[in-house]
Design a protein around this motif. Structure first.
Motif, PDB file in Angstrom:
ATOM      1  N   SER A  80      24.647  12.953   2.684  1.00 51.24           N
ATOM      2  CA  SER A  80      25.192  13.312   3.997  1.00 51.24           C
ATOM      3  C   SER A  80      26.686  13.605   3.906  1.00 51.24           C
ATOM      4  N   ARG A  81      27.030  14.885   3.988  1.00 53.17           N
ATOM      5  CA  ARG A  81      28.425  15.317   4.036  1.00 53.17           C
ATOM      6  C   ARG A  81      28.806  15.619   5.485  1.00 53.17           C
ATOM      7  N   ARG A  82      30.056  15.373   5.805  1.00 53.05           N
ATOM      8  CA  ARG A  82      30.486  15.615   7.184  1.00 53.05           C
ATOM      9  C   ARG A  82      30.348  17.087   7.562  1.00 53.05           C
ATOM     10  N   ALA A  83      30.552  17.979   6.606  1.00 51.97           N
ATOM     11  CA  ALA A  83      30.393  19.411   6.897  1.00 51.97           C
ATOM     12  C   ALA A  83      28.954  19.724   7.299  1.00 51.97           C
ATOM     13  N   ASP A  84      27.988  19.104   6.618  1.00 53.82           N
ATOM     14  CA  ASP A  84      26.581  19.308   6.972  1.00 53.82           C
ATOM     15  C   ASP A  84      26.277  18.733   8.348  1.00 53.82           C
ATOM     16  N   ARG A  85      26.862  17.575   8.640  1.00 55.67           N
ATOM     17  CA  ARG A  85      26.667  16.988   9.970  1.00 55.67           C
ATOM     18  C   ARG A  85      27.243  17.894  11.051  1.00 55.67           C
ATOM     19  N   GLY A  86      28.403  18.503  10.753  1.00 53.73           N
ATOM     20  CA  GLY A  86      29.010  19.419  11.712  1.00 53.73           C
ATOM     21  C   GLY A  86      28.131  20.628  11.994  1.00 53.73           C
ATOM     22  N   VAL A  87      27.454  21.133  10.952  1.00 50.31           N
ATOM     23  CA  VAL A  87      26.541  22.262  11.146  1.00 50.31           C
ATOM     24  C   VAL A  87      25.392  21.861  12.069  1.00 50.31           C
ATOM     25  N   SER A  88      24.844  20.666  11.854  1.00 45.39           N
ATOM     26  CA  SER A  88      23.745  20.193  12.709  1.00 45.39           C
ATOM     27  C   SER A  88      24.194  20.044  14.160  1.00 45.39           C
ATOM     28  N   LEU A  89      25.410  19.523  14.373  1.00 50.46           N
ATOM     29  CA  LEU A  89      25.936  19.395  15.730  1.00 50.46           C
ATOM     30  C   LEU A  89      26.104  20.761  16.370  1.00 50.46           C
ATOM     31  N   PHE A  90      26.595  21.717  15.595  1.00 51.38           N
ATOM     32  CA  PHE A  90      26.716  23.089  16.097  1.00 51.38           C
ATOM     33  C   PHE A  90      25.343  23.652  16.458  1.00 51.38           C
ATOM     34  N   GLY A  91      24.324  23.313  15.657  1.00 51.94           N
ATOM     35  CA  GLY A  91      22.970  23.767  15.954  1.00 51.94           C
ATOM     36  C   GLY A  91      22.463  23.230  17.282  1.00 51.94           C
ATOM     37  N   ILE A  92      22.783  21.964  17.586  1.00 54.33           N
ATOM     38  CA  ILE A  92      22.372  21.387  18.875  1.00 54.33           C
ATOM     39  C   ILE A  92      23.052  22.126  20.028  1.00 54.33           C
ATOM     40  N   ILE A  93      24.336  22.423  19.856  1.00 56.20           N
ATOM     41  CA  ILE A  93      25.078  23.147  20.898  1.00 56.20           C
ATOM     42  C   ILE A  93      24.469  24.529  21.119  1.00 56.20           C
ATOM     43  N   VAL A  94      24.112  25.221  20.033  1.00 59.41           N
ATOM     44  CA  VAL A  94      23.488  26.541  20.144  1.00 59.41           C
ATOM     45  C   VAL A  94      22.155  26.447  20.877  1.00 59.41           C
ATOM     46  N   ALA A  95      21.349  25.427  20.540  1.00 62.11           N
ATOM     47  CA  ALA A  95      20.041  25.266  21.190  1.00 62.11           C
ATOM     48  C   ALA A  95      20.190  25.012  22.685  1.00 62.11           C
ATOM     49  N   LEU A  96      21.118  24.128  23.050  1.00 60.97           N
ATOM     50  CA  LEU A  96      21.315  23.818  24.471  1.00 60.97           C
ATOM     51  C   LEU A  96      21.851  25.023  25.228  1.00 60.97           C
ATOM     52  N   PHE A  97      22.749  25.761  24.586  1.00 61.08           N
ATOM     53  CA  PHE A  97      23.285  26.966  25.231  1.00 61.08           C
ATOM     54  C   PHE A  97      22.180  28.004  25.423  1.00 61.08           C
ATOM     55  N   GLY A  98      21.310  28.146  24.412  1.00 65.30           N
ATOM     56  CA  GLY A  98      20.195  29.081  24.540  1.00 65.30           C
ATOM     57  C   GLY A  98      19.241  28.687  25.648  1.00 65.30           C
ATOM     58  N   LEU A  99      18.966  27.397  25.778  1.00 71.82           N
ATOM     59  CA  LEU A  99      18.099  26.933  26.857  1.00 71.82           C
ATOM     60  C   LEU A  99      18.735  27.181  28.220  1.00 71.82           C
TER      61      LEU A  99
END
Length: 547
Positions: A123-142
């Motif tokens: 678990s790298r912080r950069a990878d965690r940041g990508v996952s958080l960005f993915g959640i934001i994209v999903a919520l924005f799309g919804l």
């Protein structure tokens, strides 16, 4: 002979009901003695957590038959909650301001839980940041595709996301969470072993150990459904689902029908969870229909979960994904299709119990088990038939695409190939390691086009999937844990249409939106797990390497 056996069980059942307090006292003393024997012994004292939780649940259930202890506990919890709410309402009277504060608290919790823990090889912080960005994209799309953005109930959305993240923290970051979910998965594996004993009787011991669909998945489904009906007969399923559902109903402010279905779907399946609210089905609003189908697509049922564990899929990931998807499905469905009508189950809970149909109710536990076995056979046959037909149809379409693709110099053109490239950014957004994004997107494509069973088989048995890193394998396991595939569309429409024929038009109109939303719910659980994963040393991923 059968009537004599049934009569014996009926008589025994009558004796039990007349002397229920004696049996309750016996079991209370028995389990208390068992628990004390564990606490007293130095050899077993370190394993106190699971026995204590099990003993506590048993005692609460026994006491609740004679004393409203749960009512008192919940009433006290409500008083504390309302006291805190009164303070918040006093200092933050505006509804919009309260939602903003709730969103900030949720965001702060997610940021602290995601980025404060140190980095590990998994678990790298950069990878965690990508996952958080993915959640934001999903919520924005919804939000962008919502049928009525102004009607979105943000309390449900914010509460659902916070609850999902807290569950992930508990499972993936604490020893207690790991122990509890490991115990649940252990029970599932043991249950699978008992089903294999039955297969060995029908065939032989060697065949019962084969990892084939027919000898692993289908017997597990049949046995699990029959086993669940024993507990359903005694009211344990209705009681457990009711308490679980009330928690979501109270905290996320969804209707009673939505809470019951969402709580039941991961444990007893699409059809059985709908049966729990079948009296309400003809009166459901469009938003409730959408939510019920979304919950079904977002997770897998208990019978299928047991069979996948038998294949070698990581059990802790499967169990935690099912639980995490409950609040996630409620949150995302209320963004995509918010409630704009009046629900008949708003502000109340209604679950069908054993008293629902006295004529059809089993007369004893043996009949309940027999009815469950028959239903399990029907469900297993349905699963087998749908898998056979869907895989055959996909193979036919792929053959045509390959033939056409040959003229375009694309000899391997298939539905899965096209979908894997369409899903490539999705696989990246959930936090997949860079060199494994295409592999995970191929698994996701197989899950959607065919089903999750085939995708899990590829993850477990096929190269290069078996050589994926532990992080990549774990993310793939979470991403595949859901019924969001085209084959399940027919199941949803068939089950709900049969139970509520007057709502068949709305069901058919909303099913594709619910499929899309349910898939996003599963991916949100994947992204959250990707953010929270810290140490995978305790997680056995079949075929995964350590990097």
């Amino acid at each position: 002979m059968g009537s004599k056996v049934g009569g014996i069980f009926t008589s025994a059942n009558g004796v039990y009901r007349k002397n229920k307090w004696v049996w309750s006292l016996f079991w209370a003393l028995f389990f208390t003695s068992w628990w004390l024997s564990i606490i007293i012994q130095d050899k077993h004292r370190h394993m106190w957590l699971i026995p204590t939780i099990l003993w506590g649940f048993i005692m609460i259930r026994i006491i609740s038959w004679y004393c409203p202890i749960l009512y008192w506990i919940l009433h006290a919890a409500q008083k504390i909650w309302y006291l805190g709410s009164d303070i918040i309402y006093k200092y933050i009277p505006s509804h919009n301001a309260r939602m903003a504060v709730g969103a900030l608290v949720t965001l702060a919790t997610i940021l602290v839980g995601t980025f404060v823990p140190s980095e590990t090889e998994y678990s790298r912080r950069a990878d965690r940041g990508v996952s958080l960005f993915g959640i934001i994209v999903a919520l924005f799309g919804l939000w962008c595709t919502s049928v009525n953005r102004a009607a979105i109930r943000w309390h449900t959305v914010i509460g659902g996301l916070l609850m999902q993240f807290i569950i992930a923290l508990f499972v993936l970051r604490t020893k207690a969470g790991y122990d509890i979910f490991n115990f649940v998965s252990f029970l599932a594996r043991e249950l699978l072993g008992f089903a294999k004993d039955g297969v060995a009787f029908v065939t032989n011991a060697e065949i019962s150990q084969l990892g084939m669909f027919f000898f692993t998945v289908l017997p597990s489904v049949i046995f699990f459904v029959a086993f669940v009906h024993i507990w359903y007969y005694f009211g344990v399923i209705q009681w457990g689902v009711g308490k679980f559902a009330y928690f979501f109903y109270w905290t996320l402010r969804v209707s009673g029908a939505e809470a019951v279905n969402a709580a039941a779907a991961p444990f007893i399946g699409i059809g059985e969870s709908a049966i729990l609210i079948k009296n309400l089905l003809p009166y459901l609003t469009r938003a409730e229909i959408h939510q019920i189908m979304c919950s079904g697509f977002a997770t897998i049922s208990g019978s299928v979960l047991v069979s996948y564990i038998g294949l070698g899929v990581n059990p802790q990931a499967l169990v935690s994904s099912c639980v995490m998807s409950i609040p996630a499905s409620l949150a995302v469905s209320k963004m995509r299709y918010p409630e704009t009508e009046h629900s008949v189950s708003a502000g109340k809970m209604e679950i069908l119990g054993n008293e629902e149909d006295e004529a059809a109710r089993p007369r004893n536990v043996l009949q309940a088990f027999s009815n469950g076995a028959t239903l399990g056979l029907i469900i297993a046959a349905t699963i087998m038939t749908q898998c056979l037909c869907i895989i055959g149809l996909v193979a036919l379409i792929n053959a045509l695409l390959t033939w056409f693709g040959g003229f375009w110099n694309i000899p391997q053109l298939t539905l899965e190939l096209m979908a894997s490239y369409l899903l490539y950014p999705v696989a990246w957004l959930v936090g997949t390691p860079k060199d494994e994004v295409l592999l995970v997107s191929k698994l996701m494509a197989t899950k959607i086009i065919q089903n999750e069973f085939n995708a899990y088989l590829m993850l477990i048995n096929d190269e290069p999937f078996t050589s994926m890193s532990k992080r990549g394998s774990m993310i793939a396991t979470y991403a595949l844990c859901g019924f969001a595939n085209f084959g399940s569309v027919g199941t949803q429409v068939g089950v709900l249409g049969t139970l509520a024929p007057t709502k068949l038009k709305e069901i058919a109109e909303l099913v594709m939106s619910a499929l899309f939303t349910g898939a996003i719910s599963t991916l949100l659980s994947t992204a959250v797990a990707s953010m929270v994963i810290h140490d995978l040393a305790n997680f056995s991923v079949t075929g995964g390497r350590s990097g």
